[in-house]
Motif scaffolding. Structure first.
Motif, PDB file in Angstrom:
ATOM      1  N   PRO B 138       1.325  -1.365   0.158  1.00 20.64           N
ATOM      2  CA  PRO B 138       0.107  -0.250  -0.105  1.00 20.64           C
ATOM      3  C   PRO B 138       0.857   0.695  -0.372  1.00 20.64           C
ATOM      4  O   PRO B 138       1.965   1.026  -0.034  1.00 20.64           O
ATOM      5  CB  PRO B 138      -0.788  -0.083   1.506  1.00 20.64           C
ATOM      6  N   ASP B 139       0.318   2.408  -0.092  1.00 17.79           N
ATOM      7  CA  ASP B 139       0.906   4.028  -0.306  1.00 17.79           C
ATOM      8  C   ASP B 139       1.928   4.250   1.290  1.00 17.79           C
ATOM      9  O   ASP B 139       1.188   3.309   2.169  1.00 17.79           O
ATOM     10  CB  ASP B 139      -0.542   4.797  -0.361  1.00 17.79           C
ATOM     11  N   GLY B 140       2.901   4.320   1.241  1.00 15.21           N
ATOM     12  CA  GLY B 140       3.790   4.749   2.091  1.00 15.21           C
ATOM     13  C   GLY B 140       3.082   5.279   3.475  1.00 15.21           C
ATOM     14  O   GLY B 140       3.458   4.610   4.293  1.00 15.21           O
ATOM     15  N   ASN B 141       2.583   5.520   3.302  1.00 16.69           N
ATOM     16  CA  ASN B 141       2.361   7.150   4.108  1.00 16.69           C
ATOM     17  C   ASN B 141       0.403   6.095   4.858  1.00 16.69           C
ATOM     18  O   ASN B 141       0.099   6.511   5.626  1.00 16.69           O
ATOM     19  CB  ASN B 141       1.662   8.171   3.722  1.00 16.69           C
ATOM     20  N   ILE B 143       0.020   3.583   5.795  1.00 17.98           N
ATOM     21  CA  ILE B 143       0.385   3.159   7.788  1.00 17.98           C
ATOM     22  C   ILE B 143       0.286   3.719   8.648  1.00 17.98           C
ATOM     23  O   ILE B 143       2.139   4.639   8.174  1.00 17.98           O
ATOM     24  CB  ILE B 143       0.442   1.398   7.831  1.00 17.98           C
ATOM     25  N   LEU B 144      -0.059   4.774   9.162  1.00 19.40           N
ATOM     26  CA  LEU B 144       1.108   5.366  10.104  1.00 19.40           C
ATOM     27  C   LEU B 144       2.074   4.189  11.323  1.00 19.40           C
ATOM     28  O   LEU B 144       1.674   4.207  11.673  1.00 19.40           O
ATOM     29  CB  LEU B 144       0.776   6.853  11.122  1.00 19.40           C
ATOM     30  N   VAL B 145       3.107   5.521  11.488  1.00 16.87           N
ATOM     31  CA  VAL B 145       4.231   4.428  12.383  1.00 16.87           C
ATOM     32  C   VAL B 145       4.355   5.322  12.877  1.00 16.87           C
ATOM     33  O   VAL B 145       5.200   6.158  13.076  1.00 16.87           O
ATOM     34  CB  VAL B 145       5.017   3.543  11.789  1.00 16.87           C
ATOM     35  N   SER B 146       4.668   5.699  14.861  1.00 12.63           N
ATOM     36  CA  SER B 146       4.783   6.880  15.641  1.00 12.63           C
ATOM     37  C   SER B 146       6.138   6.965  15.229  1.00 12.63           C
ATOM     38  O   SER B 146       7.141   6.146  15.061  1.00 12.63           O
ATOM     39  CB  SER B 146       4.110   6.401  16.895  1.00 12.63           C
ATOM     40  N   LEU B 188       7.469  -2.842  14.142  1.00 11.07           N
ATOM     41  CA  LEU B 188       6.922  -2.389  13.458  1.00 11.07           C
ATOM     42  C   LEU B 188       5.607  -2.735  12.886  1.00 11.07           C
ATOM     43  O   LEU B 188       5.562  -3.882  13.088  1.00 11.07           O
ATOM     44  CB  LEU B 188       7.217  -1.816  12.319  1.00 11.07           C
ATOM     45  N   GLN B 190       4.189  -3.177  10.459  1.00 11.42           N
ATOM     46  CA  GLN B 190       3.926  -4.209   9.121  1.00 11.42           C
ATOM     47  C   GLN B 190       4.650  -5.235   9.371  1.00 11.42           C
ATOM     48  O   GLN B 190       4.274  -5.905   9.055  1.00 11.42           O
ATOM     49  CB  GLN B 190       4.856  -3.129   8.143  1.00 11.42           C
TER      50      GLN B 190
END
Lengths: 637, 274
Positions: B138-141, B143-146, B188, B190
């Motif tokens: 999916p697009d890199g943004n 899934i948000l990662v703190s 992560l 992912q």
């Protein structure tokens, strides 16, 4: 030989889509029946091997290191570009395309570069999904920085270890396919020849670096992702093992070698400290954002830097380039450092260095801010030189860093030998005469993840490949050639070590085919290279045997190839009567001392065809056409 | 400066090894440890002797190729530094340096200071990845990662796979190496879907390779050139226990981790060169 670059016609933004649509596909059930050989396990090789394995092909992947994770892509620090426009600062695929063609000084193919810019966005998505820990904003989105003179923020990074993290992503994808059984990995195995049968690349000859065993591996296509040839200079920022052997032996089997004289120098490396120096360490270019570059005004001024008053210092970049100052592009910064040292104003014990001074920034911003920005680089500098850059100005000097030239490939990344594909730094395709920062990682992954997996399929589906066997004469001949060369190297039994020859060769190439070149110098270099090569083949000493873990023997074979490449680099540089990008011929400069391109006569790719040992190579030209980005003179005044 | 090198020489795995002393009377304090070996090797070759085999590639501390013991310490005395970046100025005039290869059952010796670390690749191969094929991201943004998670994942992901942790551990355990990958991916989002299975498989492979168990001594993190924190081992143990419970019906063989007999049979260990 006629070159067909297979660039489709039509609007540039549709070319790759249409090419993919027109490709023939391999039936999923048949993929398993095709054996593919991938040489090299860096960003390009590992990503290609993993992706081809995922698609269902039967893949063998080779690397000379003890593990695929060690390939030199791992050392890239800065970042990877992508036209995501996450920062909303006006970036676009077209802008990345434009910047790359211009940055390459109009010596790259528009169609290839446009495709690279298109694919850049998918690379970031893929790497994020693999778990690459890119830097993030507090809100959780990906963060960017600007890099390499770009006016937009499009560079993604993972601390100062972007190459490492991207490579580990590709390596893990590769190991997943090893587990799945679709890729067989051969570490500590070096490719020593290409097997060509009926005009097609059908396999390779390898040497097991532990046991010395010579083997052959046959397949339906061979993909080289074997990196650049910067180590021809001996001292470079490349890993010690990086070499041109796979590419060069393919060249000798008929693959054309393009633009060998296009090499890139990085301006901010730690200077040489003595004869024993084995490699040069790069420091991120970002240092030039806050450091001021200077040398003493007086020749041979040996006072320590803090004893040289302000009025006796020459901040030569700020003086010559008032608007860009210390931030001029890599080639300009490097060349000016060389001039200062040539004038006898270089600093440090060897006189080959210039100061990069942070005193003003520390006064203005405070030590703490500088520590936050560059702390790890300052630590590294201190670890290597034993000097504290917070107190004493750093000394820097340019070093060879990347090679834009490489094996010629068409739009499908196939070389002039059908069935031989070349990806990543090993090919010549996307950077023209000069590569922009943060574009090497992008190209390696673009070729490996998203281009070659399609184009190889098209090749397999469109061509009828005959059944071949180990007993064919081409296989036996290739093995015999490799064995002969090994025996020959061991039999010389002279007096000098491989490294001593390599060091001397590197010095010739650096002096005459490095940062700036002249016709006279290049002719002299060709003579000297030939003489030294003659001595190499008569006075080399390689200890040990062929059936052994023999690091000297490995090096000897690689240096033998560097000798031949070095000559071709000089020939290419001599033939190109213009200055462009990393190729600066002193005869061709503007009144202000800037590179003077000659678009009327040299707007082409110089591809060289091997004509046998000792015979001059033949030049084949691929003319470049610019329909979208019109050639202009770079100016940084 | 003057140094005395005492180096482990062993022609091959089956040959007997021994220490040989080499005086270095004109070493330069600015040389790296590896450049010092380069100079020694040039002399050995000129004298018709076999040069010392040692592993190296990038010489800037990131590829993980190099590494040996110097006076009993993996990568030598300087913290967070591989032997390729260790300059001689950190040693004393006239000092004797004893150079030995990594010694561990799972790192069989090849020659002199060179060992075979393919066991590390097999540990990664057993589950050290996110199963996402090219093209399916999916697009890199999306899934948000703190930032904190990204930073912690990066701390663990910095491992260069050199093997110093194993060499320094009295048990020759690979817990820091294995834990670093389990922590990196487990932190992560992912990596979450495969978190349980990953820990189970990687730990089982680690044991099958013949690495020792971890007894929380901490030598590993002390010599680690990338200063991987000890807490990655805690993360590994937690994920392992959690996974053992949640996957109890699927992976019976791996729920008894710390005894060798329970793990070997189903796992592939390629010791072709032995």
């Amino acid at each position: 030989m006629e070159l067909n670059s297979r660039i489709p016609s039509g609007p540039i933004e549709r070319l790759w889509d249409e090419t993919r649509f027109n490709m023939k596909l391999v039936n999923p059930a048949n993929k398993r029946r095709h054996s593919l050989i991938v040489v090299g396990s860096g960003l390009a090789g590992a990503s290609a091997a993993a992706t081809l394995g995922e698609l269902g092909y039967n893949v063998k992947c080779f690397c000379f290191q003890d593990s695929p994770r060690r390939a030199h892509s791992i050392a890239a620090q800065g970042g990877i570009n992508a036209a995501k426009n996450y920062q909303n600062d006006g970036d676009s695929i077209y802008r990345l395309f434009y910047d790359t063609v211009k940055g390459g000084d109009f010596r790259a193919r528009e169609a290839n570069v446009y495709r690279l810019a298109q694919i850049s966005v998918s690379i970031i998505d893929q790497c994020v999904a693999q778990g690459v820990p890119f830097a993030r904003e507090y809100g959780g989105t990906l963060t960017n920085r600007s890099f390499g003179g770009a006016q937009v923020s499009r560079t993604f990074y993972a601390r100062g270890q972007t190459g490492q993290q991207l490579l580990l992503g590709a390596y893990q994808a590769l190991e997943r396919q090893v587990q799945a059984g679709s890729v067989a990995m051969y570490p500590r195995t070096e490719m020593l020849d290409l097997i060509v049968i009926d005009g097609r690349a059908r396999g390779i000859v390898t040497r097991n670096l532990v046991t010395g065993e010579i083997d052959t591996h046959l397949g339906d296509a061979v993909i080289l992702g074997t990196g650049g040839y910067g180590n021809v200079f001996y001292l470079s920022t490349n890993a010690k093992g990086s070499n041109v052997t796979a590419s060069w032996r393919a060249h000798k089997r008929g693959a054309l070698f393009a633009n060998p004289c296009f090499t890139q120098i990085h301006p901010t490396c730690i200077p040489v400290s003595g004869d024993y120096q084995s490699k040069l360490t790069l420091m991120s270019e970002s240092l030039r954002n806050d450091g001021r570059i200077w040398v003493p005004k007086q020749k041979g001024d040996t006072r320590p830097p803090d004893r040289i008053p302000e009025s006796e210092r020459d901040y030569y970049l700020e003086r010559r380039y008032p608007s860009f100052g210390n931030l001029v592009p890599r080639d300009v910064a490097s060349r000016n450092a060389k001039y200062a040292c040539d004038e006898g104003r270089g600093v440090g014990e060897t006189g080959l260095g210039v100061y990069l001074d942070f005193a003003d920034s520390i006064r203005r911003l405070g030590r703490k801010t500088i520590e936050e920005r560059y702390g790890n680089l300052f630590d590294m500098y201190e670890r290597i030189t034993g000097e504290d850059p917070y107190a004493v100005p750093m000394r820097i000097y340019p070093a060879i860093h990347y090679t834009m030239g490489g094996l010629w490939v068409d739009y499908h990344l196939m070389s002039s030998i059908p069935g031989l594909f070349v990806i990543g730094e090993a090919n010549f395709s996307d950077h023209g005469a000069n590569r922009l920062g943060a574009s090497a990682l992008m190209q390696g992954l673009s070729d490996g993840y998203f281009i070659v997996p399609y184009t190889v399929g098209d090749y397999l589906a469109s061509n009828k490949l005959e059944k071949i066997s180990e007993s064919q004469s081409e296989v036996g001949n290739a093995v015999a050639l490799v064995e002969q060369m090994t025996q020959k190297l061991l039999a010389i039994d002279g007096k000098r070590t491989v490294d001593s020859f390599h060091r001397q060769l590197g010095k010739i190439v650096w002096d005459y085919c490095g940062m700036s070149r002249t016709a006279g110098g290049l002719r002299l270099a060709i003579e000297q290279i030939r003489e030294l090569r003659e001595e190499f083949w008569n006075n080399l000493r390689v200890p040990g045997s062929a059936a052994d873990f023999n690091q000297s023997l490995e090096k000897a074979g690689r240096v033998a190839d560097f000798f031949e490449l070095a000559e071709l680099m000089c020939v290419d540089a001599l033939e190109r009567n213009e200055s462009c990008g990393g190729h600066f011929r002193e005869e061709y400069q503007t009144a202000e001392g800037e590179a003077q391109r000659d678009d009327d006569n040299y707007s082409y790719v110089a591809a060289w065809e091997y004509r046998g040992y000792g015979s001059p190579e033949e030049l084949v030209k691929e003319l470049l056409e610019f329909q979208y980005v019109h050639p202009s003179q770079r100016s940084y005044k | 400066m003057r140094l005395k090198l005492k180096i482990w020489r062993q022609q091959s795995r089956s040959a007997a090894g021994k220490f040989v002393s080499y005086p270095m009377d004109d070493a330069n304090p600015d040389m790296s440890m590896l450049e010092c070996l380069d100079v020694l090797n040039e002399r050995l070759i000129e004298a018709g002797e076999d040069p010392v085999a040692f592993e190296h590639d990038c010489r800037e501390g990131i590829c993980g190729s190099c590494g040996f013991m110097i006076n009993g310490v993996a990568h030598g005395p300087l913290p967070a530094t591989t032997v390729c970046q260790l300059t001689l100025r950190h040693f004393k005039e006239g000092q004797e340096l004893v150079l030995e290869p990594w010694r561990a059952r799972a790192f069989p010796l090849i020659k002199d200071l060179v060992v075979d670390r393919r066991s590390f690749d097999r540990i990664i191969s057993s589950g050290g990845y996110v199963s996402v094929s090219t093209g399916s991201a999916p697009d890199g943004n999306a899934i948000l990662v703190s930032k904190e998670s990204a930073d912690r994942a990066m701390d663990a992901a910095a491992c260069i796979g050199c093997g110093a942790c194993v060499a320094a551990c009295p048990n020759a355990s690979a817990a820091l190496f294995t834990g670093a990958k389990i922590a990196h991916l487990g932190i992560l989002p992912q990596g979450k879907p495969e978190r349980d299975v990953r820990a189970l498989r990687m730990v089982a492979q680690m044991n099958a390779e013949g690495f020792g168990g971890c007894t929380n001594i901490g030598e590993c993190t002390g010599v680690c050139p990338k200063e991987i924190p000890l807490e990655v081992i805690a993360a590994m143990n937690r994920d392992y226990i959690r996974g053992s419970w949640r996957e109890r019906d699927n992976l019976v063989t791996t729920i008894r981790p710390f005894t060798e007999w329970s793990t070997g049979s189903k796992l592939k260990v390629d010791r072709a060169t032995e």
